[in-house]
Design an enzyme around this catalytic site. Structure first.
Site, PDB file in Angstrom:
ATOM      1  N   LYS A 112       0.865  -1.189   0.000  1.00  0.00           N
ATOM      2  CA  LYS A 112       0.000   0.000   0.000  1.00  0.00           C
ATOM      3  C   LYS A 112       0.894   1.228   0.000  1.00  0.00           C
ATOM      4  CE  LYS A 112      -4.463   1.059   0.261  1.00  0.00           C
ATOM      5  NZ  LYS A 112      -5.610   0.292  -0.263  1.00  0.00           N
ATOM      6  N   ASP A 152      -6.587   4.482  -4.598  1.00  0.00           N
ATOM      7  CA  ASP A 152      -7.328   4.287  -3.333  1.00  0.00           C
ATOM      8  C   ASP A 152      -8.015   5.634  -3.064  1.00  0.00           C
ATOM      9  OD1 ASP A 152      -7.862   2.483  -0.944  1.00  0.00           O
ATOM     10  OD2 ASP A 152      -6.951   4.161   0.101  1.00  0.00           O
ATOM     11  N   SER A 378      -8.441  -5.495 -10.581  1.00  0.00           N
ATOM     12  CA  SER A 378      -7.074  -4.986 -10.767  1.00  0.00           C
ATOM     13  C   SER A 378      -6.158  -6.125 -11.218  1.00  0.00           C
ATOM     14  CB  SER A 378      -6.530  -4.409  -9.457  1.00  0.00           C
ATOM     15  OG  SER A 378      -6.811  -3.034  -9.365  1.00  0.00           O
TER      16      SER A 378
HETATM   17  P1  NAD Z   1     -13.170   8.041  -2.425  1.00  0.00           P
HETATM   18  O1  NAD Z   1     -12.143   9.052  -2.136  1.00  0.00           O
HETATM   19  O2  NAD Z   1     -13.671   7.927  -3.828  1.00  0.00           O
HETATM   20  O3  NAD Z   1     -14.451   8.238  -1.475  1.00  0.00           O
HETATM   21  C1  NAD Z   1     -14.405   8.350  -0.095  1.00  0.00           C
HETATM   22  C2  NAD Z   1     -15.754   8.853   0.368  1.00  0.00           C
HETATM   23  O4  NAD Z   1     -15.829   8.818   1.784  1.00  0.00           O
HETATM   24  C3  NAD Z   1     -16.057  10.281  -0.045  1.00  0.00           C
HETATM   25  O5  NAD Z   1     -17.408  10.373  -0.445  1.00  0.00           O
HETATM   26  C4  NAD Z   1     -15.858  11.072   1.247  1.00  0.00           C
HETATM   27  O6  NAD Z   1     -16.597  12.271   1.286  1.00  0.00           O
HETATM   28  C5  NAD Z   1     -16.373  10.057   2.234  1.00  0.00           C
HETATM   29  N1  NAD Z   1     -15.961  10.297   3.612  1.00  0.00           N
HETATM   30  C6  NAD Z   1     -14.749  10.641   4.102  1.00  0.00           C
HETATM   31  N2  NAD Z   1     -14.819  10.762   5.440  1.00  0.00           N
HETATM   32  C7  NAD Z   1     -16.099  10.488   5.796  1.00  0.00           C
HETATM   33  C8  NAD Z   1     -16.807  10.447   7.011  1.00  0.00           C
HETATM   34  N3  NAD Z   1     -16.209  10.718   8.164  1.00  0.00           N
HETATM   35  N4  NAD Z   1     -18.114  10.108   6.980  1.00  0.00           N
HETATM   36  C9  NAD Z   1     -18.735   9.828   5.822  1.00  0.00           C
HETATM   37  N5  NAD Z   1     -18.120   9.840   4.645  1.00  0.00           N
HETATM   38  C10 NAD Z   1     -16.823  10.180   4.628  1.00  0.00           C
HETATM   39  O7  NAD Z   1     -12.566   6.650  -1.925  1.00  0.00           O
HETATM   40  P2  NAD Z   1     -13.023   5.194  -2.329  1.00  0.00           P
HETATM   41  O8  NAD Z   1     -12.114   4.696  -3.381  1.00  0.00           O
HETATM   42  O9  NAD Z   1     -14.479   5.173  -2.513  1.00  0.00           O
HETATM   43  O10 NAD Z   1     -12.636   4.394  -0.990  1.00  0.00           O
HETATM   44  C11 NAD Z   1     -13.517   4.300   0.131  1.00  0.00           C
HETATM   45  C12 NAD Z   1     -13.049   3.151   1.016  1.00  0.00           C
HETATM   46  O11 NAD Z   1     -13.066   1.944   0.256  1.00  0.00           O
HETATM   47  C13 NAD Z   1     -11.634   3.279   1.563  1.00  0.00           C
HETATM   48  O12 NAD Z   1     -11.577   2.675   2.832  1.00  0.00           O
HETATM   49  C14 NAD Z   1     -10.811   2.466   0.580  1.00  0.00           C
HETATM   50  O13 NAD Z   1      -9.583   2.027   1.132  1.00  0.00           O
HETATM   51  C15 NAD Z   1     -11.784   1.335   0.331  1.00  0.00           C
HETATM   52  N6  NAD Z   1     -11.555   0.582  -0.901  1.00  0.00           N
HETATM   53  C16 NAD Z   1     -11.518   1.196  -2.110  1.00  0.00           C
HETATM   54  C17 NAD Z   1     -11.364   0.418  -3.254  1.00  0.00           C
HETATM   55  C18 NAD Z   1     -11.415   1.025  -4.620  1.00  0.00           C
HETATM   56  O14 NAD Z   1     -11.438   0.262  -5.592  1.00  0.00           O
HETATM   57  N7  NAD Z   1     -11.484   2.333  -4.764  1.00  0.00           N
HETATM   58  C19 NAD Z   1     -11.192  -0.965  -3.155  1.00  0.00           C
HETATM   59  C20 NAD Z   1     -11.246  -1.562  -1.892  1.00  0.00           C
HETATM   60  C21 NAD Z   1     -11.438  -0.779  -0.783  1.00  0.00           C
END
Ligand code: NAD
Length: 439
Positions: A112, A152, A378
């Site tokens: 990561k 991410d 991925s």
């Molecule tokens: P992103 O940046 O697209 O979205 C994050 C979202 O969370 C945003 O809408 C933001 O406003 C919101 N947020 C932040 N703090 C918050 C809070 N305190 N309360 C409510 N909402 C809040 O990121 P993402 O890619 O959607 O990732 C979200 C989660 O999923 C992370 O934990 C990431 O590690 C995990 N994840 C992502 C992927 C991927 O393919 N993108 C894969 C596996 C896991």
């Protein structure tokens, strides 16, 4: 000990799975020595990134790449941009990636990356210079056979494109230094160093929505086992890539999504939100409040504002934390009313909360299973780049459905065999597979 330190939480999860495996009938040779290796990353890289800001001044940013374990294949894991990024967070996320790739049975290990930055405070030019600086700084440590980063939180295909460019340039420079040149075929293959790229840049069909779609497949498999039926309702915390897509796929599958939120707060629409219209409205307004979109219209009378805390405590069937770590903790777990939690974020439930939810009889479908659809596609992207192929969306989604169904079945069976919660079962499945590769 820092409260809710994600790496401490991750190690508690490892400890539980280790204890289950150590006491099971099937004996694993040198289990204690092997598990000890999984308590720290194999390599931690600290990068210092000087970036020229738009006003001409230089600002230094701090970043990390953690290569946790590669027993099953090249390190794999996203790069996060967030002001709260810390080494312990990146360590935890890289450990979870190793476990997640093993649960999904992918030939990959765990890694990561992260940069301590508030990306919203940067101009597009500053964001590009920072991303290129990071790509250059880690170029010697990554590669399609070594370490394969991806997007991410707050990173995306465009950012991956800049990094790929820096990485391939660095390899070209290196080749020149040694009096050779990089063939076009090899340069194309090297694009497999990053996944989550734009399609035109060698990305895979279906990658952007893969985490959300994978989450739906896992949920469908587990609710069948739990015998949950009828018209189900859901609340989704986070409305980014994962939160939006999972809301969209739940809605398409006939699950009524009554609440969603982002970092500024949430909305509650009892009729069920229309995710696409809600996203459009949010983009237009800059926030979710007032975006009470259901069916084909957005109407202020259809909903109300909601705090993030209140969203988590709604009496819905399915609660989906899809934002960041530590959303469900010892403080609020007792007030959770959902029938099942689908963890789409990484590490949204603390070990303390896990205990409370288990006692309340609320199953938690763990992150390393529920959100493994992202890394699965991925891995498909990486495979396509290595083989010089491009699969259709239908091919990708069919393969994803198969992978998610197998992973969910393996975790469910382990929970039955070892009489444990689903998280411990998922870690047991992953740990067994990783330990077998450490022979
Ligand atoms: P992103 O940046 O697209 O979205 C994050 C979202 O969370 C945003 O809408 C933001 O406003 C919101 N947020 C932040 N703090 C918050 C809070 N305190 N309360 C409510 N909402 C809040 O990121 P993402 O890619 O959607 O990732 C979200 C989660 O999923 C992370 O934990 C990431 O590690 C995990 N994840 C992502 C992927 C991927 O393919 N993108 C894969 C596996 C896991």
């Amino acid at each position: 000990m820092q409260q809710n330190n994600p790496f401490d939480n991750a190690m508690q999860q490892l400890g539980k799975a280790h204890a289950v495996l150590a006491s099971s009938k099937k004996k694993i040779k040198n289990i204690d020595q092997k598990v000890a290796v999984l308590k720290e990353p194999q390599r931690i890289v600290n990068v210092t990134l000087p970036v020229t800001m738009d006003n001409g001044e230089q600002k230094i940013f701090q970043g990390y790449r953690v290569q946790f374990n590669n027993a099953r294949g090249p390190y794999k894991g996203g790069i996060r941009y967030h002001h709260n990024v810390s080494l312990d967070e990146v360590k935890a996320l890289s450990f979870w990636m190793a476990m997640k790739c093993a649960v999904a049975d992918l030939p990959l290990g765990g890694g990561k990356g992260g940069i301590i930055v508030d990306p919203k405070a940067l101009s597009q030019g500053e964001l590009e210079r920072l991303s290129r600086a990071y790509g250059k700084a880690i170029a010697d440590l990554i590669g399609p056979d070594t370490d394969v980063p991806a997007p991410d939180v707050n990173t995306n295909g465009v950012i991956m494109g800049w990094m790929v460019d820096e990485y391939v340039s660095a390899q070209k420079k290196k080749a020149k230094l040694f009096g050779t040149t990089l063939s076009a075929k090899n340069a194309k293959r090297l694009k497999g160093t990053f996944t989550g790229k734009a399609i035109a840049d060698g990305g895979s069909e279906g990658r952007e929505e893969a985490t959300g779609l994978g989450g739906l497949f896992v949920l469908q498999a587990i609710i069948k086992k739990l015998k949950l039926s009828g018209t189900l309702t859901a609340a989704v915390q986070g409305f980014g890539n994962v939160g939006y897509n999972v809301a969209k796929f739940l809605d398409e599958a006939g699950i009524r999504v009554v609440a969603v939120s982002d970092s500024k707060g949430g909305i509650y629409v009892p009729e069920g939100i229309n995710p696409a219209l809600t996203l459009e409205c949010k983009k237009k307004n800059g926030y979710l409040a007032g975006c009470y979109c259901s069916g084909s219209v957005c109407d202020l009378k259809k909903g109300k504002q909601l705090t993030n805390d209140a969203l988590l405590e709604l009496p819905v069937d399915i609660l989906v934390p899809a934002a960041l770590e530590n959303a469900i903790t010892g403080k609020n777990a007792a007030r959770i009313k959902a029938k099942v939690v689908l963890e789409m974020a990484n590490g949204p439930t603390t070990p303390e909360a896990d205990t409370v939810l288990y006692k309340k009889g609320i199953p938690v479908i763990p992150d390393i299973l529920s959100n493994s659809g992202g890394v699965t596609v991925s891995a498909f992207e990486w495979e396509q780049n290595l083989k010089g192929q491009h699969w259709t969306k239908a091919q990708v989604n069919k393969k994803l459905a198969g992978k998610m169904a197998s992973a969910a079945e393996a975790v469910w069976q382990a929970s039955v065999t070892h009489k444990t919660d689903l998280r411990t079962a998922a870690f047991v499945v992953a740990l067994e597979r990783i330990l077998a590769s450490m022979e």
